[in-house]
Design a protein around this motif. Structure first.
Motif, mmCIF file in Angstrom:
data_model
loop_
_atom_site.group_PDB
_atom_site.id
_atom_site.type_symbol
_atom_site.label_atom_id
_atom_site.label_comp_id
_atom_site.label_asym_id
_atom_site.label_seq_id
_atom_site.Cartn_x
_atom_site.Cartn_y
_atom_site.Cartn_z
ATOM 1 N N ILE A 106 38.823 20.228 -24.445
ATOM 2 C CA ILE A 106 39.633 19.622 -25.454
ATOM 3 C C ILE A 106 41.072 19.505 -25.193
ATOM 4 O O ILE A 106 41.777 20.867 -25.571
ATOM 5 C CB ILE A 106 39.296 20.510 -26.765
ATOM 6 C CG1 ILE A 106 37.891 20.553 -26.910
ATOM 7 C CG2 ILE A 106 39.821 19.617 -28.085
ATOM 8 C CD1 ILE A 106 37.140 19.272 -26.967
ATOM 9 N N VAL A 108 45.158 18.837 -26.467
ATOM 10 C CA VAL A 108 45.578 18.307 -27.590
ATOM 11 C C VAL A 108 47.512 17.815 -27.180
ATOM 12 O O VAL A 108 48.035 18.652 -26.332
ATOM 13 C CB VAL A 108 45.914 19.404 -28.551
ATOM 14 C CG1 VAL A 108 46.676 18.973 -29.853
ATOM 15 C CG2 VAL A 108 44.385 19.869 -28.948
ATOM 16 N N LYS A 119 44.404 9.519 -22.641
ATOM 17 C CA LYS A 119 42.893 9.207 -23.149
ATOM 18 C C LYS A 119 42.441 8.051 -22.220
ATOM 19 O O LYS A 119 41.436 8.121 -21.692
ATOM 20 C CB LYS A 119 42.895 8.854 -24.336
ATOM 21 C CG LYS A 119 41.352 8.507 -24.988
ATOM 22 C CD LYS A 119 41.325 8.538 -26.409
ATOM 23 C CE LYS A 119 40.065 8.535 -26.983
ATOM 24 N NZ LYS A 119 39.252 7.289 -26.742
ATOM 25 N N GLN A 131 38.239 15.400 -23.876
ATOM 26 C CA GLN A 131 38.282 14.792 -25.150
ATOM 27 C C GLN A 131 39.935 14.939 -25.419
ATOM 28 O O GLN A 131 40.423 16.319 -25.780
ATOM 29 C CB GLN A 131 37.445 15.353 -26.288
ATOM 30 C CG GLN A 131 37.768 14.797 -27.541
ATOM 31 C CD GLN A 131 36.731 14.933 -28.511
ATOM 32 O OE1 GLN A 131 35.678 15.490 -28.314
ATOM 33 N NE2 GLN A 131 37.008 14.822 -29.805
ATOM 34 N N CYS A 133 43.071 14.756 -27.976
ATOM 35 C CA CYS A 133 43.423 14.427 -29.624
ATOM 36 C C CYS A 133 44.791 14.588 -29.726
ATOM 37 O O CYS A 133 45.654 15.599 -29.179
ATOM 38 C CB CYS A 133 42.747 15.678 -29.971
ATOM 39 S SG CYS A 133 41.009 16.088 -30.002
ATOM 40 N N GLN A 134 45.505 13.735 -30.639
ATOM 41 C CA GLN A 134 46.749 13.949 -30.892
ATOM 42 C C GLN A 134 46.917 14.697 -31.986
ATOM 43 O O GLN A 134 46.297 14.790 -32.899
ATOM 44 C CB GLN A 134 47.201 12.528 -31.415
ATOM 45 C CG GLN A 134 48.671 12.484 -31.691
ATOM 46 C CD GLN A 134 49.267 11.329 -32.305
ATOM 47 O OE1 GLN A 134 48.448 10.300 -32.454
ATOM 48 N NE2 GLN A 134 50.531 11.359 -33.034
ATOM 49 N N GLY A 135 47.776 15.756 -31.891
ATOM 50 C CA GLY A 135 48.140 16.782 -32.999
ATOM 51 C C GLY A 135 49.134 17.639 -32.589
ATOM 52 O O GLY A 135 49.589 17.630 -31.542
ATOM 53 N N CYS A 141 42.887 23.192 -32.041
ATOM 54 C CA CYS A 141 42.248 22.411 -32.553
ATOM 55 C C CYS A 141 41.100 23.089 -33.147
ATOM 56 O O CYS A 141 39.896 23.528 -32.409
ATOM 57 C CB CYS A 141 41.552 21.546 -31.345
ATOM 58 S SG CYS A 141 40.782 20.102 -31.986
ATOM 59 N N LYS A 143 38.541 22.403 -35.097
ATOM 60 C CA LYS A 143 37.168 21.731 -35.201
ATOM 61 C C LYS A 143 36.222 22.247 -33.990
ATOM 62 O O LYS A 143 34.914 22.240 -34.276
ATOM 63 C CB LYS A 143 37.467 20.255 -35.023
ATOM 64 C CG LYS A 143 36.576 19.477 -34.990
ATOM 65 C CD LYS A 143 36.506 17.851 -35.065
ATOM 66 C CE LYS A 143 35.294 16.949 -35.200
ATOM 67 N NZ LYS A 143 35.582 15.512 -35.154
#
Length: 214
Positions: A106, A108, A119, A131, A133-135, A141, A143
Motif C-alpha cells: 500500500i 501513499v 499509479k 495499490q 493512494c493519495q494522502g 493508511c 484502512k
C-alpha cells in the motif's frame, strides 16, 4: 539501445553498488535486479538511471538511491505474505522493489500529480500487488492497517504517531528522522509489544521532507 543492454546495466549496478557495498540478502538483490529503474526516472535522465544516486522527479521530489532502497528493504526482512505500507511513492520505484519481496504494498503519495502518474506507471508495468493512494503520509493508511512492515522515503522531525500505531506487534519500520535540508538518521523501529518499540540507528542519510497532502 537493446533491452539486453539495459538488463546488463541493472546487473552491473546491483553487483557494484549494492552487493559491492555490503547488501547480502539474496532476495533483495534479486528484487532490485528485477526492477528496471529506467522505467521510473524522467526521460531526460534515462542515461543516469543506473547511477547509484538519487535523481529529481516531478513535484520537487526524488527517486531514491538504489543502494538506500536495497538497504531499507534488507532491514525490513520481508516475507512473501507480508503487507507493507510504503510512504512517499514518488515515481513508484521503491514500491516496485518492495512488491517483489512482499505479498502486498500500500503506497501513499501526498502529491496528486505523482500519485496519478505512479499509479498509471505501475499498472502499465504489471505491478498488480501495489495499490497507490493519495494522502498525507504522516497519517499512514488506516484502512489496511496493521502492517507487517512500514517503509518511509521522506524525513520527518520525529516518528508520526499514526505510523507507530499502524505497525503490527513484531513488525518493522524503517524511516529517516531529522530536519529538512540537513543530514538525518535512518532508523529501524521494531514494535516488540503493544506499547513497546525498539529503535536502532542505521546510518546518516539525506531525504526530502515528509509533507502534507497536496
Amino acid at each position: 539501445m537493446a533491452m539486453g543492454t539495459y538488463r546488463k546495466s541493472v546487473a552491473t549496478m546491483v553487483q557494484q553498488d549494492i552487493a559491492g557495498r555490503g547488501i547480502r540478502d539474496q532476495r533483495v538483490l534479486e528484487a532490485v535486479a528485477s526492477v528496471d529503474r529506467k522505467q521510473f526516472v524522467p526521460k531526460a535522465l534515462e542515461d543516469a538511471a543506473y547511477d547509484d544516486r538519487a535523481l529529481p522527479i516531478a513535484g520537487g521530489q526524488t527517486i531514491s538511491q538504489p543502494y538506500i532502497v536495497a538497504l531499507m528493504a534488507e532491514h525490513l526482512r520481508l516475507k512473501g505474505t507480508d503487507t507493507v505500507l510504503d510512504i512517499g511513492t514518488g515515481s513508484g520505484y521503491a514500491a516496485a522493489v518492495l512488491s517483489q519481496l512482499a505479498g502486498r504494498v500500500i503506497s501513499v503519495e501526498c502529491i496528486a500529480e505523482l500519485a496519478q502518474s505512479a499509479k498509471a506507471r505501475l499498472e502499465h508495468l504489471g505491478y498488480d500487488t501495489i495499490q497507490v493512494c493519495q494522502g498525507d503520509g504522516a497519517l499512514g493508511c488506516k484502512k489496511y492497517a496493521p502492517y507487517d512492515a512500514i517503509h518511509v522515503a521522506a524525513a520527518a522531525p520525529s516518528v508520526p504517531d499514526a505510523l507507530y500505531q499502524q505497525l503490527k506487534v513484531g513488525g518493522r519500520m524503517i524511516l529517516p528522522i531529522g530536519p529538512p535540508g540537513h543530514v538525518q538518521m535512518l532508523k529501524l523501529i521494531i514494535r516488540q509489544e503493544e506499547n513497546c518499540w525498539q529503535e536502532e540507528d542505521i546510518l546518516p542519510v539525506r531525504f526530502v521532507p515528509l509533507v502534507a497532502a497536496m
